[in-house]
Enzyme design. Sequence first.
Site, PDB file in Angstrom:
ATOM      1  N   HIS A 212      31.334  52.515  31.444  1.00  0.00           N
ATOM      2  CA  HIS A 212      30.769  52.757  30.115  1.00  0.00           C
ATOM      3  C   HIS A 212      31.777  53.417  29.192  1.00  0.00           C
ATOM      4  O   HIS A 212      31.916  53.047  28.024  1.00  0.00           O
ATOM      5  CB  HIS A 212      29.527  53.660  30.230  1.00  0.00           C
ATOM      6  N   GLU A 453      42.836  29.701  39.255  1.00  0.00           N
ATOM      7  CA  GLU A 453      42.858  31.046  39.827  1.00  0.00           C
ATOM      8  C   GLU A 453      42.942  31.035  41.343  1.00  0.00           C
ATOM      9  O   GLU A 453      42.974  32.083  41.983  1.00  0.00           O
ATOM     10  CB  GLU A 453      41.637  31.843  39.368  1.00  0.00           C
ATOM     11  N   ASP A 477      42.771  36.802  39.413  1.00  0.00           N
ATOM     12  CA  ASP A 477      42.460  36.269  40.743  1.00  0.00           C
ATOM     13  C   ASP A 477      43.624  35.498  41.337  1.00  0.00           C
ATOM     14  O   ASP A 477      43.827  35.505  42.555  1.00  0.00           O
ATOM     15  CB  ASP A 477      41.213  35.381  40.692  1.00  0.00           C
ATOM     16  N   CYS A 524      44.289  33.444  30.447  1.00  0.00           N
ATOM     17  CA  CYS A 524      43.222  34.311  29.943  1.00  0.00           C
ATOM     18  C   CYS A 524      43.060  35.565  30.797  1.00  0.00           C
ATOM     19  O   CYS A 524      42.136  36.348  30.579  1.00  0.00           O
ATOM     20  CB  CYS A 524      41.899  33.555  29.867  1.00  0.00           C
TER      21      CYS A 524
END
Length: 588
Positions: A212, A453, A477, A524
């Site tokens: 958070h 990935e 990944d 990305c």
Amino acid sequence: MGLHMRESKDIPPSTAVMLMRGKGVARGFAIGRAIIMGAATLEVAHYRIATEDIPQECARLDAALETVYNDLQHIIKNLPADAPKELTPLLNVHSLLVSDPMLSEQTREIIASRQYNAEWALSTQGQLLADQFSLMEDEYIRERAADVNQVIERVLRVLSGMGSSLLPDMSPDLDINSSIVVAHDISPADMIKLRGARFAAFVTDLGGATSHTAIVARSMNVPAVVGMGNIRSLVRDKDMLIVDGEAGLVIVNPSPLILSEYQQKQDAYIRERAELIIHKDEPAITLDGKKIKLEANIELPHEADEVMHLGADGIGLFRSEFLFMGRETLPDEEEQYEAYSYVLKTMQGKPVTIRTLDIGSDKTLDGEATVAANPALGLRAIRYCLSRPEMFQTQLRALLRASVHGKLRILIPMLSHMHELHSVKQAIEFAKNQLAEEGHAYADNIELGAMVEIPAIAIAIEPFLKHLDFVSIGTNDLIQYTLAIDRVDNEVSDLYDPMHPAVLRLISQTIQAGERAGKEVAVCGEMAGESRYTRLLLGLGLTEFSMHPQQLLDVKKIVRTSHTNALRSKIATALNHAEYIDLGILEV
């Protein structure tokens, strides 16, 4: 995680100089005085109850859960207009947790079977749930253990008669230039209490890139360092702090020389940000005239507004799984259609790449938590979607319907086999036929791409490119699988190396294969947004980057001062010799 402000008059500032490292999750520099938010865990009463008291104890638990749920709903309904948009979904997660039968029913069962008092039973069940989350492979899901702890803490406070508020009323006139929050952890509801005051930075013991504190700090453009371990217990009120949000450093009581150095860094950073925003609408073109696409990664629909404001060329990755997480029921077709349509409309014709649901087998979407033998290699991403055809069809129908509002590109996560690609294409055609029969329109120019990935697809990329319109390299990944390193396992995370020659060769050959096939190749993963890798990726031939919106301007600056042909020559020489590349040789 009970939070309170420690009174500086009781404990004087310390004078020892300390340098501590954590995870920098929001860039920038902050210099100021510490405001300590107490983090001592509540002492939970442990005692057994009589059999005849079980109904009363269960009722006391239910009342406390209801109180916390109502408090959270009140906060959600009364969010101020200037509150970070990320807070609403985070608060909704807490509301769902406090009303989840896994918490309430199992706790009542503990009260009845073991005859524990409500506090003891709740903390026992809470620890069990937190432990289950902590075992999960996905970083976002794993960090939801913090949500469980925060909800439990809030309910325990009600049970103990202390009320659910974890923070005292804060003074609204705290100076942004002189106040740095130091806490064990900060929940979404706590952030609302903190909104009245402005802070220079946030520093916490717990947390990661998707905590958070990290999410809200980035939305507020406030530097933050999380995962510090025990900084809350080492720092005192009014200690002078330097927070380096990029390097993940916190310096406690710096010497005058260090303080002066960071004041200069802070001034330079402020000037740099002001200069960058002026150039946000300028094209990302290299010194030798190469046009580079700079796109953004988003997780929630409203983030598209910021993407447009910063002048991105499009959205290179919309992680659709964030529409599915933290809720009791799956989003239906209409809800998904509205979300995808909002993003496409907001982007005004710029390309929007939406990744189909990417979730692992370590947590199903109906709330039934399971732990696979090896979640990273299990039923996740496109494998999961193909095993749930009705759910996948709902998402595909929503995507296709939304496609009329802009330029949609569909991205398949974790593709590894050709038969998976054929199955996805068949599912898309089936959805199109259904929509046509029902009279729903959809665009006829939707591009289909896949994430690279898994090393297998990077090594054998050519046959896949024949059936795809584009590919996007997910470096997070890809590095993890190539090096057999769990990037979030502290025991081996230091071996997670984006610069490993094997990783760079896989990225390079994927880009070159795309060039030969005339297909677009993007990156990305986190590498795309880390400006120290920008020239490296340009030298590997990359022409399309996608990153967190706040990283766009930094990367654009590097692109506009780079010469791609010279970089490609240097990178090719290094790769041919199987050397580790020194990023220093790529500097202008």
